[in-house]
Motif scaffolding. Structure first.
Motif, PDB file in Angstrom:
ATOM      1  N   ASP A  94       0.874  -1.157  -0.065  1.00 54.41           N
ATOM      2  CA  ASP A  94      -0.072   0.251   0.103  1.00 54.41           C
ATOM      3  C   ASP A  94       0.816   1.269   0.101  1.00 54.41           C
ATOM      4  O   ASP A  94       0.738   2.314  -0.714  1.00 54.41           O
ATOM      5  N   GLN A 111      -6.999   0.867  -0.215  1.00 57.26           N
ATOM      6  CA  GLN A 111      -8.359   0.664  -0.913  1.00 57.26           C
ATOM      7  C   GLN A 111      -8.160  -0.036  -2.334  1.00 57.26           C
ATOM      8  O   GLN A 111      -8.848  -1.042  -2.725  1.00 57.26           O
ATOM      9  N   LEU A 112      -7.183   0.576  -2.952  1.00 56.64           N
ATOM     10  CA  LEU A 112      -6.793   0.085  -4.251  1.00 56.64           C
ATOM     11  C   LEU A 112      -6.652  -1.405  -4.235  1.00 56.64           C
ATOM     12  O   LEU A 112      -7.068  -2.281  -5.277  1.00 56.64           O
ATOM     13  N   GLY A 114      -6.866  -3.451  -1.805  1.00 50.84           N
ATOM     14  CA  GLY A 114      -7.986  -4.474  -1.369  1.00 50.84           C
ATOM     15  C   GLY A 114      -9.256  -4.761  -2.409  1.00 50.84           C
ATOM     16  O   GLY A 114      -9.652  -5.776  -2.262  1.00 50.84           O
ATOM     17  N   HIS A 115      -9.340  -3.713  -3.119  1.00 52.32           N
ATOM     18  CA  HIS A 115     -10.366  -4.017  -4.177  1.00 52.32           C
ATOM     19  C   HIS A 115      -9.671  -4.566  -5.479  1.00 52.32           C
ATOM     20  O   HIS A 115     -10.579  -5.013  -6.479  1.00 52.32           O
ATOM     21  N   GLY A 116      -8.461  -5.126  -5.483  1.00 52.16           N
ATOM     22  CA  GLY A 116      -8.010  -5.867  -6.771  1.00 52.16           C
ATOM     23  C   GLY A 116      -7.755  -5.239  -7.830  1.00 52.16           C
ATOM     24  O   GLY A 116      -7.706  -5.798  -8.935  1.00 52.16           O
ATOM     25  N   HIS A 117      -7.434  -3.739  -7.628  1.00 52.85           N
ATOM     26  CA  HIS A 117      -6.955  -2.898  -8.918  1.00 52.85           C
ATOM     27  C   HIS A 117      -5.453  -3.005  -9.285  1.00 52.85           C
ATOM     28  O   HIS A 117      -5.143  -2.528 -10.069  1.00 52.85           O
ATOM     29  N   THR A 124      -2.632 -10.436  -9.365  1.00 49.81           N
ATOM     30  CA  THR A 124      -3.627  -9.635  -8.426  1.00 49.81           C
ATOM     31  C   THR A 124      -3.321  -9.811  -6.965  1.00 49.81           C
ATOM     32  O   THR A 124      -2.993 -10.794  -6.630  1.00 49.81           O
ATOM     33  N   TYR A 126      -4.103  -8.900  -3.142  1.00 44.56           N
ATOM     34  CA  TYR A 126      -5.132  -8.141  -2.314  1.00 44.56           C
ATOM     35  C   TYR A 126      -4.743  -7.725  -0.848  1.00 44.56           C
ATOM     36  O   TYR A 126      -5.502  -7.150  -0.030  1.00 44.56           O
ATOM     37  N   SER A 146     -10.387   0.116 -13.707  1.00 49.04           N
ATOM     38  CA  SER A 146      -9.137  -0.214 -12.735  1.00 49.04           C
ATOM     39  C   SER A 146      -8.206   1.124 -13.359  1.00 49.04           C
ATOM     40  O   SER A 146      -7.493   2.125 -12.497  1.00 49.04           O
TER      41      SER A 146
END
Length: 203
Positions: A94, A111-112, A114-117, A124, A126, A146
């Motif tokens: 992060d 957040q990016l 955690g949302h898989g972006h 990917t 997470y 994304s």
């Protein structure tokens, strides 16, 4: 203690600038929050160490338990415990996404992820706590949603300067970790030795 989700400006009024927490600027006041105009007392040595620890915890968005685990891990690594601690936190996925300029703050970067972006070496990931290593390729998931989200963030990065251990191609929205972060590249102004001293009694 769980991760802080309250007002961020209140925290930076108390602790000073936290580049990973928010881009908002606190209004200059002569007293910290909660003092109601009282003259500030000279902080004790314990209070000074506690404040440095809180800077680290709030900036990187860690719970008390998570930070304690990082401190214990840093102790097991050869070298200065304080510098190793900062390296472990700076090399989190992060924070790496944030330092690449792909997110305006560490919470947004978390957040990016955690949302898989976000992808690492084409896969990917997470987990925001994933430890990046030299050679890792950090990229955005190829889906349009994304790429549009990260491209918008990349126009206004949280920090203007890219640290020396990272490379970033804004056109491709892809970065690379080239080395382990150096102490002088850590954006947060913190005394890591005080943090190590704070935790020295916790075992």
């Amino acid at each position: 203690m769980s991760r802080y989700r309250g007002p961020r400006v209140r925290i930076i009024r108390r602790l000073g600038e936290l580049p990973g927490l928010t881009r908002k600027a606190a209004r200059k006041r002569s007293n910290p929050p909660g003092q109601h105009g009282q003259a500030p007392r000279k902080p004790s040595e314990y209070a000074k160490r506690l404040e440095e620890k809180q800077k680290l915890r709030f900036n990187y968005g860690l719970s008390e338990r998570q930070l304690l685990r990082y401190v214990r891990k840093a102790r097991r690594v050869k070298g200065s415990t304080g510098q190793v601690l900062l390296q472990l936190l700076e090399m989190r996925l992060d924070n790496t996404v944030f330092r690449l300029g792909m997110a305006p703050t560490i919470p947004a970067a978390r957040q990016l992820v955690g949302h898989g972006h976000i992808q690492v070496n084409g896969s990917t990931v997470y987990s925001p706590s994933y430890e990046c290593r030299p050679g890792d390729q950090i990229s955005v998931k190829p889906q349009d949603a994304s790429r549009k989200l990260v491209a918008a963030y990349a126009e206004y990065p949280g920090l203007a300067t890219l640290p020396t251990h990272l490379e970033f191609d804004k056109g491709k929205l892809a970065g690379k970790v080239t080395a382990v972060v150096e102490r002088q590249c850590v954006a947060l102004q913190v005394n890591e030795l005080m943090i190590v001293e704070f935790y020295s009694r916790k075992g």
